[in-house]
Design an enzyme around this catalytic site. Structure first.
Site, mmCIF file in Angstrom:
data_model
loop_
_atom_site.group_PDB
_atom_site.id
_atom_site.type_symbol
_atom_site.label_atom_id
_atom_site.label_comp_id
_atom_site.label_asym_id
_atom_site.label_seq_id
_atom_site.Cartn_x
_atom_site.Cartn_y
_atom_site.Cartn_z
ATOM 1 N N ASP A 25 0.655 -8.929 8.171
ATOM 2 C CA ASP A 25 0.645 -8.012 7.033
ATOM 3 C C ASP A 25 -0.452 -8.428 6.067
ATOM 4 O OD1 ASP A 25 1.165 -6.332 4.911
ATOM 5 O OD2 ASP A 25 3.304 -6.769 4.825
ATOM 6 N N SER A 48 8.372 -3.958 0.226
ATOM 7 C CA SER A 48 7.072 -4.109 -0.410
ATOM 8 C C SER A 48 7.266 -4.301 -1.920
ATOM 9 C CB SER A 48 6.178 -2.918 -0.081
ATOM 10 O OG SER A 48 4.838 -3.190 -0.370
ATOM 11 N N HIS A 64 2.345 -4.366 7.980
ATOM 12 C CA HIS A 64 3.135 -4.037 6.805
ATOM 13 C C HIS A 64 4.343 -3.162 7.158
ATOM 14 C CE1 HIS A 64 3.702 -4.024 2.517
ATOM 15 N NE2 HIS A 64 3.688 -2.705 2.449
#
Length: 740
Positions: free
Chosen positions: A674, A588, A709
């Site tokens: 995501d 991320s 995610h």
């Protein structure tokens, strides 16, 4: 199974040479901002539903499979190791709430947990009544109810994740929400636990959280806006077919809304804010006509949180705040004070601000007040008798300089590098502690603050592993500007510190998130192949307090990247690792870190795993219509309105700073659904990386077509994902054989 490092490296090189990487067509799009012109050849790949985009992602997956084919056996071995070291049929420690013990069972072969409960007994013996019953894994208990089976709910779905779960105070209703695609869009359902039937009530498209009203009349939930920012709080009356009642709406696109019900069930607490300012409102739950009232206004430019409490019968709030410094203090504020102008309100000090301790929050149970805090990077807490805190309401204290002479209670632990959190139901006389370290699996303890006694409720079992063979060590690297960077070194005790070991350096460094100690069964597969696991606690995280975060955000963001590079160099110079056998891991915002450091110093890394990487941050943040983009301005700055921020971000954003270089073997791992970091960012990045690759190492894109995610759902799928990342790393580091 034996995997010779040389043979695996040779096979990887041959596979990479034989495979043909997909080449996306170029369709130039010009962006002009603040006098700067940037041409993006791959922005067309943002069209998620395009057959051409889907075909390209499928081709990338096929290429990845071909390049990584020599690692298939190693992946299978690592998956098997994780499986054999996990007690697959197990259960959580039961937690008591409103006359029931609630717990979660896991069953061998099943992907998801099964939520259960059994009635509690009230014998008058406080210790006996609040000590969890002994329940055996895989053995049903008389009177046990299954209230929610995740495996049954997930049947036939490509993805499954629970977003929220709550049981009514009377034990009859269960409210829960499910994401069936990985896009963090949840559907709320309500189940009658007395009959097992689902009610017709169904609320689609919600954010993750929910809560049932204490009187079981309604469920509270939040809807997101088009950019997926939680902004509207609703009350749905159970059984009602009419429109739900809007209780609160946040119109500022840079502010996030969350909520929860206070432990004493008197108030709904609404938290609005971002990383720099917050607002707190509360809604009394006993009055259906009541409307939210402000406890802390955003006009005061504070960061704060609040927990309602009755102080000697008078409504009050425990407020954690940064009025006196970035590391926060705690105050007791009577509700009547909120009627006064802010400057005249009496905020009674409970815990004063300290430069060396970060206070993360405060909350109350019926007997205790808990203050969570972080000291020397380690998260922990202190406890005060609630009566002592309530007594402050009638004291004369009213300034931070008059901090009361309270004696905090804290449990003692031997390990320096560890994480401890405390919690319990509101009415519990004792506290439940969760203890973990890099080398100690989760331990659940019953803690009596009155006596200091700790009782072990559960030690997580790790079959076929001798955990005494591993160690965690604190080290410090020195950054370019002289700042000392804490490192957590995790390894086998017999892995020598002589500059020969392979290493993985893991980093994040954003959003004030701390990379706290956690035990990982999966990580043992790396350690047992001689890998030294290094967590670099770089600036931008929260490990050393608010200043640590502020010195790694906005126009100081490059400190995050240079800290990581300096930490990597230290790992080699100090003898922890072989400088030619270091891999980088991050996800991320940590994936942005991966892109930035490989642009800055590609020669330092042999392999990189960039998970859901935020590598096209400038493009994303320039478009407020994209999911969550406007919320990013408080972290990175606003490049739309500020030329300095734009130029600064342009100088480090990974996608826009790829240059001809000999890059390491890079695996960009992403998920199609995501909503936090869109798949298009790593898809574009990989194309530019390959065009600039001057070395032989492969660069691959692996897309989970049904994930979010966090990747694919289900524990076994998660193990497979880790095994893939680990095998990619071990294969390229030449560390494929077990050393212990």
């Amino acid at each position: 199974m034996t995997h010779s490092p040389d043979s695996v490296l040779s096979a990887l090189a041959q596979a990479a040479a034989a495979a043909t990487a997909p080449v996306a067509r170029k369709e130039p799009v010009t962006r002009e901002r603040h006098g700067d012109v940037f041409t993006d050849n791959y922005e067309w790949m943002r069209a998620k539903e395009s057959p051409e985009v889907r075909a390209h992602l499928d081709a990338e997956n096929a290429y990845t499979d071909e390049v990584a084919a020599p690692l298939a056996g190693l992946r299978e071995d690592i998956f098997a190791e994780i499986k054999e070291r996990t007690r697959e049929t197990d259960l959580s420690v039961p937690a008591r709430r409103n006359g029931y013990w609630y717990f979660t069972r896991t069953v061998e072969g099943e992907q998801y947990g099964v939520r259960c409960r059994v009635r509690a007994q009230d014998t008058g013996d406080v210790l006996a009544d609040w000590t969890p019953p002994v329940i055996e894994p895989g053995v049903p208990v008389e009177g046990e109810e299954v209230i929610l089976d995740g495996n049954a709910l997930a049947k036939g779905l490509p993805f499954f994740a629970l977003g929220g779960l709550d049981v009514s105070e009377d034990g009859r209703w269960l409210a829960y929400s499910v994401d069936a695609a990985g896009d963090e869009r949840y559907t709320v359902r309500i189940k009658d636990l007395s009959s097992g039937e689902l009610l017709p009530d169904e609320i689609p498209g919600t954010s993750a959280g929910l809560a049932l009203a204490p009187d079981a009349s309604a469920v509270f939930y939040i809807l997101p806006d088009e950019s997926w920012r939680p902004y509207r709080l609703y009350r749905h009356v159970i059984g009602s077919e009419g429109p739900d009642e809007l209780l609160f709406e946040e119109t500022d696109e840079g502010m996030w809304t969350d909520f929860g019900i206070s432990g004493d069930k008197r108030e709904l607490v609404i938290d609005v804010g971002n990383s720099e300012v917050s607002e707190i409102l509360t809604l009394p739950l006993g009055d259906p006509e009541a409307r939210p009232r402000v406890v802390v206004s955003r006009e005061q430019r504070l960061l704060a949180s609040a927990d309602p409490i009755l102080a000697q019968g008078r409504p009050a709030y425990l407020i954690t705040h940064n009025r006196h410094g970035g590391n926060n203090a705690v105050a007791l504020v009577l509700a009547e004070e909120l009627e006064k102008p802010f400057a005249e309100q009496r905020w009674i000090p409970v815990v004063a601000h300290r430069d060396d301790v970060k206070v993360d929050g405060a909350g109350a149970t019926a007997a205790w007040v808990l203050v969570s805090q972080r000291e020397n990077t380690a998260p922990g807490f202190v406890v005060f008798p609630r009566a002592d805190i309530e007594a402050l309401a009638s004291s004369g204290l009213d300034t931070d300089d008059d901090a009361p002479d309270l004696a905090p209670i804290r449990p003692e632990f031997r390990e320096e590098i560890r994480a401890v959190s405390a919690g319990s139901s509101y009415e519990a006389p004792f506290l439940t502690l969760n203890y973990v370290s890099f080398v100690t699996p989760q331990r659940v303890l019953l803690f009596d603050p009155a006596t200091g006694q700790q009782t072990v409720l559960k030690d997580t079992e790790v079959p076929v592993a001798d955990l005494t063979q591993y160690e965690a060590i604190r080290d410090w690297a020195v950054a370019q500007d002289g700042t000392r960077i804490p490192l957590s070194i995790v390894k086998r005790k017999d892995t020598p510190k002589d500059g020969t070991a392979p290493a993985v350096v893991y980093g994040y460094g954003s959003y004030e998130a701390s990379m706290d100690p956690r035990f990982s069964v999966a990580r043992l597969s790396l350690l047992d192949r001689g890998v030294v696991w290094v967590v670099a606690h770089i600036r931008g995280g929260g490990e050393l307090g608010r200043a640590w975060y502020e010195n790694g955000k906005k126009l100081a963001k490059k400190n995050t990247f240079t800290d990581y590079v300096d930490a990597t160099r230290h790992v080699a110079a100090a003898g922890w690792a072989d400088a030619s056998r270091i891999a980088a891991w991050g996800g991320s915002a940590g994936g942005l870190l991966m892109g930035a450091v490989t642009n800055m110093a590609p020669e330092l890394y042999k392999a990189v795993v960039a998970q859901v990487p935020f590598v096209d941050a400038l493009t994303t943040i320039l478009d407020p219509a994209l999911p969550l983009s406007a919320l990013e301005w408080e972290e990175w700055g606003n490049p739309i309105t500020d030329p300095e921020v734009y130029a600064y971000m342009k100088s480090y954003t990974p996608y826009e700073n790829v240059r001809p270089a000999s890059y390491p073997a890079i695996a960009a791992v992403t998920s199609l659904n995501d909503t936090r970091v869109l798949y298009v960012e790593p898809a574009k990045w990989v194309q530019v990386l390959r065009a600039n690759q001057e070395g032989p190492a492969p660069i691959v894109l692996k897309t989970e077509m049904d994930g979010g995610h966090g990747g694919a759902s289900g524990r076994y799928e998660g193990w497979k994902d880790f095994a893939w990342d680990a095998a990619w790393t071990l294969g390229h580091l030449g560390a494929t054989e077990r050393v212990g």
